[in-house]
Motif scaffolding. Structure first.
Motif, mmCIF file in Angstrom:
data_model
loop_
_atom_site.group_PDB
_atom_site.id
_atom_site.type_symbol
_atom_site.label_atom_id
_atom_site.label_comp_id
_atom_site.label_asym_id
_atom_site.label_seq_id
_atom_site.Cartn_x
_atom_site.Cartn_y
_atom_site.Cartn_z
ATOM 1 N N ALA A 10 27.825 28.392 -65.176
ATOM 2 C CA ALA A 10 27.464 27.091 -65.890
ATOM 3 C C ALA A 10 26.007 27.286 -66.148
ATOM 4 O O ALA A 10 25.595 26.698 -67.211
ATOM 5 C CB ALA A 10 27.931 25.802 -65.252
ATOM 6 N N THR A 11 25.144 27.703 -65.417
ATOM 7 C CA THR A 11 24.041 27.888 -65.413
ATOM 8 C C THR A 11 23.510 28.803 -66.809
ATOM 9 O O THR A 11 22.631 28.769 -67.365
ATOM 10 C CB THR A 11 22.990 28.357 -64.187
ATOM 11 N N LEU A 12 24.357 29.950 -66.639
ATOM 12 C CA LEU A 12 24.094 31.140 -67.810
ATOM 13 C C LEU A 12 24.390 30.543 -69.274
ATOM 14 O O LEU A 12 23.869 30.763 -70.015
ATOM 15 C CB LEU A 12 24.825 32.290 -67.409
ATOM 16 N N TYR A 13 25.619 29.606 -69.243
ATOM 17 C CA TYR A 13 26.219 29.272 -70.285
ATOM 18 C C TYR A 13 26.354 27.797 -70.372
ATOM 19 O O TYR A 13 27.632 27.205 -69.996
ATOM 20 C CB TYR A 13 27.634 29.659 -70.468
ATOM 21 N N PRO A 14 25.553 27.036 -70.449
ATOM 22 C CA PRO A 14 25.217 25.356 -70.186
ATOM 23 C C PRO A 14 26.653 24.639 -71.146
ATOM 24 O O PRO A 14 27.084 23.670 -70.878
ATOM 25 C CB PRO A 14 23.980 24.966 -70.728
ATOM 26 N N VAL A 15 26.875 25.596 -72.139
ATOM 27 C CA VAL A 15 27.908 24.853 -73.377
ATOM 28 C C VAL A 15 29.196 24.536 -72.436
ATOM 29 O O VAL A 15 29.765 23.566 -72.702
ATOM 30 C CB VAL A 15 28.236 25.838 -74.324
ATOM 31 N N LEU A 16 29.584 25.394 -71.357
ATOM 32 C CA LEU A 16 30.658 25.333 -70.602
ATOM 33 C C LEU A 16 30.854 23.932 -69.872
ATOM 34 O O LEU A 16 31.937 23.268 -69.794
ATOM 35 C CB LEU A 16 30.941 26.415 -69.900
ATOM 36 N N ALA A 17 29.650 23.088 -69.639
ATOM 37 C CA ALA A 17 29.692 22.033 -68.802
ATOM 38 C C ALA A 17 29.992 20.814 -69.864
ATOM 39 O O ALA A 17 30.593 19.772 -69.355
ATOM 40 C CB ALA A 17 28.367 21.655 -68.405
ATOM 41 N N ALA A 18 30.013 21.008 -71.107
ATOM 42 C CA ALA A 18 30.425 20.120 -72.145
ATOM 43 C C ALA A 18 31.901 20.041 -72.391
ATOM 44 O O ALA A 18 32.528 19.230 -73.041
ATOM 45 C CB ALA A 18 29.610 20.120 -73.603
ATOM 46 N N LEU A 19 32.530 21.050 -71.819
ATOM 47 C CA LEU A 19 33.848 21.202 -71.954
ATOM 48 C C LEU A 19 34.739 20.130 -71.239
ATOM 49 O O LEU A 19 34.412 19.715 -69.996
ATOM 50 C CB LEU A 19 34.547 22.746 -71.734
ATOM 51 N N PRO A 20 36.030 19.627 -71.543
ATOM 52 C CA PRO A 20 36.734 19.105 -70.836
ATOM 53 C C PRO A 20 37.054 19.524 -69.485
ATOM 54 O O PRO A 20 37.184 20.954 -69.310
ATOM 55 C CB PRO A 20 38.078 18.692 -71.482
ATOM 56 N N ALA A 22 40.045 19.939 -67.977
ATOM 57 C CA ALA A 22 41.103 20.795 -68.119
ATOM 58 C C ALA A 22 40.852 22.369 -68.760
ATOM 59 O O ALA A 22 41.372 23.299 -68.054
ATOM 60 C CB ALA A 22 42.250 20.274 -69.045
ATOM 61 N N ALA A 23 39.913 22.103 -69.729
ATOM 62 C CA ALA A 23 39.287 23.353 -70.353
ATOM 63 C C ALA A 23 38.501 24.074 -69.094
ATOM 64 O O ALA A 23 38.748 25.573 -69.479
ATOM 65 C CB ALA A 23 38.664 23.236 -71.597
ATOM 66 N N ARG A 24 37.629 23.724 -68.336
ATOM 67 C CA ARG A 24 36.798 24.476 -67.666
ATOM 68 C C ARG A 24 37.911 25.103 -66.556
ATOM 69 O O ARG A 24 37.880 26.304 -66.060
ATOM 70 C CB ARG A 24 35.837 23.665 -66.912
ATOM 71 N N GLN A 25 38.998 24.333 -66.170
ATOM 72 C CA GLN A 25 39.705 24.730 -64.962
ATOM 73 C C GLN A 25 40.648 25.854 -65.643
ATOM 74 O O GLN A 25 40.794 26.852 -64.916
ATOM 75 C CB GLN A 25 40.769 23.735 -64.650
ATOM 76 N N ARG A 26 41.030 25.962 -66.794
ATOM 77 C CA ARG A 26 41.704 27.075 -67.575
ATOM 78 C C ARG A 26 41.019 28.348 -67.415
ATOM 79 O O ARG A 26 41.329 29.490 -67.132
ATOM 80 C CB ARG A 26 42.134 26.657 -68.830
ATOM 81 N N LEU A 27 39.672 28.122 -67.744
ATOM 82 C CA LEU A 27 38.896 29.164 -67.827
ATOM 83 C C LEU A 27 38.487 29.912 -66.452
ATOM 84 O O LEU A 27 38.593 30.982 -66.309
ATOM 85 C CB LEU A 27 37.154 28.892 -68.457
ATOM 86 N N GLN A 28 38.412 28.937 -65.488
ATOM 87 C CA GLN A 28 38.148 29.444 -64.039
ATOM 88 C C GLN A 28 39.244 30.252 -63.869
ATOM 89 O O GLN A 28 39.525 31.316 -62.880
ATOM 90 C CB GLN A 28 37.761 28.326 -63.284
#
Length: 219
Positions: A10-20, A22-28
Protein backbone atom coordinates in the motif's frame (compact mmCIF):
# COMPACT_ATOMS: atom_id res chain seq x y z
CA UNK A 1 0.10 -14.52 -1.10
CA UNK A 2 3.14 -14.59 1.18
CA UNK A 3 6.17 -12.44 1.96
CA UNK A 4 4.62 -9.15 0.80
CA UNK A 5 3.20 -7.22 3.77
CA UNK A 6 0.03 -5.33 2.88
CA UNK A 7 1.51 -2.17 4.41
CA UNK A 8 4.53 -2.29 2.11
CA UNK A 9 2.36 -2.82 -0.95
CA UNK A 10 0.00 0.00 0.00
CA UNK A 11 2.92 2.35 0.62
CA UNK A 12 4.36 1.69 -2.83
CA UNK A 13 0.97 1.70 -4.57
CA UNK A 14 -1.36 4.08 -2.68
CA UNK A 15 -4.10 3.51 -5.26
CA UNK A 16 -4.74 0.13 -3.65
CA UNK A 17 -5.99 1.84 -0.49
CA UNK A 18 -8.86 3.29 -2.56
CA UNK A 19 -10.10 -0.17 -3.54
CA UNK A 20 -13.05 -1.79 -1.76
CA UNK A 21 -12.11 -4.22 0.99
CA UNK A 22 -13.22 -7.21 -1.10
CA UNK A 23 -10.94 -6.18 -3.98
CA UNK A 24 -7.96 -5.72 -1.65
CA UNK A 25 -8.61 -9.11 -0.09
CA UNK A 26 -8.77 -10.73 -3.52
CA UNK A 27 -5.45 -9.17 -4.49
CA UNK A 28 -3.84 -10.34 -1.26
CA UNK A 29 -5.18 -13.86 -1.69
CA UNK A 30 -4.47 -14.32 -5.39
CA UNK A 31 -1.25 -12.42 -6.16
CA UNK A 32 2.08 -14.24 -5.94
CA UNK A 33 5.51 -12.94 -4.96
CA UNK A 34 8.27 -13.78 -7.44
CA UNK A 35 11.99 -13.19 -6.86
CA UNK A 36 14.33 -12.76 -9.84
CA UNK A 37 18.13 -12.56 -9.72
CA UNK A 38 19.99 -9.69 -11.39
CA UNK A 39 20.17 -10.17 -15.14
CA UNK A 40 17.26 -12.62 -15.30
CA UNK A 41 14.78 -12.34 -18.15
CA UNK A 42 11.45 -11.57 -16.50
CA UNK A 43 9.53 -11.74 -19.79
CA UNK A 44 10.51 -12.07 -23.43
CA UNK A 45 9.12 -11.34 -26.87
CA UNK A 46 6.33 -13.63 -28.05
CA UNK A 47 5.77 -15.01 -24.54
CA UNK A 48 2.23 -15.00 -23.20
CA UNK A 49 1.56 -12.51 -20.42
CA UNK A 50 0.11 -14.27 -17.39
CA UNK A 51 -0.21 -11.42 -14.92
CA UNK A 52 0.12 -7.77 -13.93
CA UNK A 53 3.38 -7.00 -12.08
CA UNK A 54 3.78 -4.74 -9.06
CA UNK A 55 7.49 -4.09 -8.34
CA UNK A 56 8.22 -4.49 -4.62
CA UNK A 57 12.00 -4.03 -4.80
CA UNK A 58 14.73 -3.83 -7.41
CA UNK A 59 13.71 -2.84 -10.91
CA UNK A 60 13.20 -3.91 -14.52
CA UNK A 61 14.74 -2.66 -17.75
CA UNK A 62 12.38 -3.04 -20.72
CA UNK A 63 14.07 -3.24 -24.11
CA UNK A 64 13.27 -3.94 -27.74
CA UNK A 65 15.72 -6.45 -29.21
CA UNK A 66 16.82 -6.57 -32.84
CA UNK A 67 17.68 -9.80 -34.70
CA UNK A 68 21.38 -8.83 -34.63
CA UNK A 69 21.37 -8.76 -30.83
CA UNK A 70 21.27 -4.98 -30.37
CA UNK A 71 18.80 -3.63 -27.83
CA UNK A 72 16.96 -0.32 -27.64
CA UNK A 73 16.05 0.60 -24.04
CA UNK A 74 12.39 1.63 -23.82
CA UNK A 75 11.90 2.41 -20.13
CA UNK A 76 12.58 1.24 -16.59
CA UNK A 77 10.11 0.06 -13.98
CA UNK A 78 10.97 0.77 -10.33
CA UNK A 79 9.07 0.09 -7.07
CA UNK A 80 5.75 1.94 -7.12
CA UNK A 81 5.52 1.74 -10.92
CA UNK A 82 4.32 -0.94 -13.28
CA UNK A 83 4.89 -2.11 -16.84
CA UNK A 84 2.62 -0.71 -19.56
CA UNK A 85 3.68 -3.42 -22.01
CA UNK A 86 2.38 -6.01 -19.56
CA UNK A 87 -0.82 -3.99 -19.22
CA UNK A 88 -1.19 -3.71 -23.00
CA UNK A 89 -0.64 -7.43 -23.46
CA UNK A 90 -3.27 -8.25 -20.84
CA UNK A 91 -5.77 -5.76 -22.26
CA UNK A 92 -5.19 -6.92 -25.83
CA UNK A 93 -4.75 -10.59 -24.97
CA UNK A 94 -1.54 -10.52 -27.00
CA UNK A 95 2.00 -11.83 -26.35
CA UNK A 96 4.83 -9.61 -25.22
CA UNK A 97 6.51 -7.50 -27.90
CA UNK A 98 9.53 -6.54 -25.81
CA UNK A 99 11.89 -8.03 -23.23
CA UNK A 100 11.99 -7.29 -19.50
CA UNK A 101 15.26 -7.81 -17.61
CA UNK A 102 15.88 -7.58 -13.86
CA UNK A 103 18.54 -4.88 -13.39
CA UNK A 104 19.26 -6.03 -9.84
CA UNK A 105 17.75 -8.68 -7.60
CA UNK A 106 14.06 -7.93 -7.96
CA UNK A 107 10.85 -8.93 -6.18
CA UNK A 108 7.55 -8.73 -8.03
CA UNK A 109 3.97 -9.21 -6.96
CA UNK A 110 2.22 -10.84 -9.92
CA UNK A 111 -1.54 -10.46 -10.15
CA UNK A 112 -3.12 -13.15 -12.38
CA UNK A 113 -4.83 -12.03 -15.57
CA UNK A 114 -8.39 -12.79 -14.41
CA UNK A 115 -7.87 -10.76 -11.23
CA UNK A 116 -6.34 -7.87 -13.18
CA UNK A 117 -9.40 -7.81 -15.43
CA UNK A 118 -11.66 -7.82 -12.36
CA UNK A 119 -9.75 -4.91 -10.78
CA UNK A 120 -10.26 -2.85 -13.93
CA UNK A 121 -13.93 -2.64 -12.93
CA UNK A 122 -12.77 -0.45 -10.03
CA UNK A 123 -12.51 3.22 -11.17
CA UNK A 124 -9.47 3.99 -9.00
CA UNK A 125 -7.44 1.09 -10.37
CA UNK A 126 -8.58 1.72 -13.95
CA UNK A 127 -7.53 5.39 -13.67
CA UNK A 128 -4.15 4.29 -12.25
CA UNK A 129 -3.50 1.97 -15.22
CA UNK A 130 -4.45 4.53 -17.84
CA UNK A 131 -2.49 7.30 -16.12
CA UNK A 132 0.56 5.04 -16.43
CA UNK A 133 -0.20 4.60 -20.12
CA UNK A 134 -0.28 8.37 -20.55
CA UNK A 135 3.04 8.90 -18.77
CA UNK A 136 4.85 6.06 -20.53
CA UNK A 137 3.59 7.04 -23.96
CA UNK A 138 4.96 10.54 -23.39
CA UNK A 139 8.33 8.98 -22.45
CA UNK A 140 8.30 6.73 -25.52
CA UNK A 141 7.45 9.67 -27.80
CA UNK A 142 10.48 11.50 -26.42
CA UNK A 143 12.61 8.42 -27.07
CA UNK A 144 11.33 8.20 -30.66
CA UNK A 145 12.16 11.88 -31.16
CA UNK A 146 15.68 11.40 -29.84
CA UNK A 147 16.36 8.31 -31.96
CA UNK A 148 14.84 9.81 -35.11
CA UNK A 149 16.03 13.39 -34.93
CA UNK A 150 19.11 13.63 -32.68
CA UNK A 151 22.54 12.41 -33.65
CA UNK A 152 24.19 9.80 -31.47
CA UNK A 153 26.86 12.23 -30.27
CA UNK A 154 24.12 14.57 -29.05
CA UNK A 155 22.35 11.75 -27.25
CA UNK A 156 25.60 10.53 -25.67
CA UNK A 157 26.47 14.03 -24.46
CA UNK A 158 23.00 14.42 -22.93
CA UNK A 159 23.28 11.00 -21.28
CA UNK A 160 26.65 11.88 -19.72
CA UNK A 161 25.34 15.19 -18.41
CA UNK A 162 22.47 13.43 -16.68
CA UNK A 163 24.73 11.14 -14.64
CA UNK A 164 26.84 13.56 -12.62
CA UNK A 165 30.44 14.80 -12.86
CA UNK A 166 32.05 11.35 -12.63
CA UNK A 167 30.51 8.20 -14.07
CA UNK A 168 31.46 4.69 -13.03
CA UNK A 169 30.22 2.96 -16.13
CA UNK A 170 31.50 0.85 -19.02
CA UNK A 171 31.29 1.85 -22.66
CA UNK A 172 29.05 -1.17 -23.19
CA UNK A 173 26.60 0.04 -20.55
CA UNK A 174 26.41 3.45 -22.21
CA UNK A 175 25.89 1.77 -25.58
CA UNK A 176 23.08 -0.34 -24.12
CA UNK A 177 21.32 2.75 -22.80
CA UNK A 178 21.59 4.43 -26.18
CA UNK A 179 20.61 1.37 -28.20
CA UNK A 180 23.95 1.50 -30.00
CA UNK A 181 27.13 -0.63 -30.10
CA UNK A 182 30.20 -0.31 -27.91
CA UNK A 183 32.63 0.44 -30.75
CA UNK A 184 30.70 3.53 -31.86
CA UNK A 185 30.27 4.83 -28.32
CA UNK A 186 33.97 4.27 -27.59
CA UNK A 187 34.89 6.23 -30.70
CA UNK A 188 32.61 9.11 -29.70
CA UNK A 189 33.99 9.15 -26.16
CA UNK A 190 37.51 9.24 -27.52
CA UNK A 191 36.51 12.23 -29.63
CA UNK A 192 35.03 13.96 -26.57
CA UNK A 193 38.28 13.30 -24.70
CA UNK A 194 40.38 14.77 -27.54
CA UNK A 195 38.24 17.91 -27.36
CA UNK A 196 38.84 18.17 -23.62
CA UNK A 197 35.21 17.54 -22.77
CA UNK A 198 35.79 14.37 -20.73
CA UNK A 199 38.62 12.31 -19.27
CA UNK A 200 38.50 8.55 -19.71
CA UNK A 201 39.77 5.82 -17.40
CA UNK A 202 38.91 2.18 -16.92
CA UNK A 203 35.12 2.03 -16.43
CA UNK A 204 35.10 5.75 -15.62
CA UNK A 205 34.19 8.95 -17.44
CA UNK A 206 34.92 12.28 -15.78
CA UNK A 207 33.21 15.36 -17.19
CA UNK A 208 35.71 18.19 -17.60
CA UNK A 209 33.69 20.69 -19.63
CA UNK A 210 29.95 20.53 -18.91
CA UNK A 211 29.26 23.64 -20.98
CA UNK A 212 31.01 22.07 -23.95
CA UNK A 213 28.96 18.88 -23.58
CA UNK A 214 25.77 20.95 -23.41
CA UNK A 215 26.73 22.58 -26.73
CA UNK A 216 27.20 19.14 -28.26
CA UNK A 217 23.90 17.96 -26.80
CA UNK A 218 22.13 21.03 -28.06
CA UNK A 219 20.63 21.89 -24.69
Amino acid sequence: MTDAPDGTLATLYPVLAALPAAARQRLQARAQVISMPAGATVFDELQACHGFPFVLSGGLRVVKAAPNGRELPLYRVTPGETCIISSACLLGRAPYNARGIAEVETRLLLLPNADFQALLDEPAFRDFVFQLFSERIADLMQLIEEVAFRKLDQRLAALLLGKGPRLHVTHQQLADELGSVREIVSRLLKGFAEQGLVALAREQVAILDPAGLRRVAGV
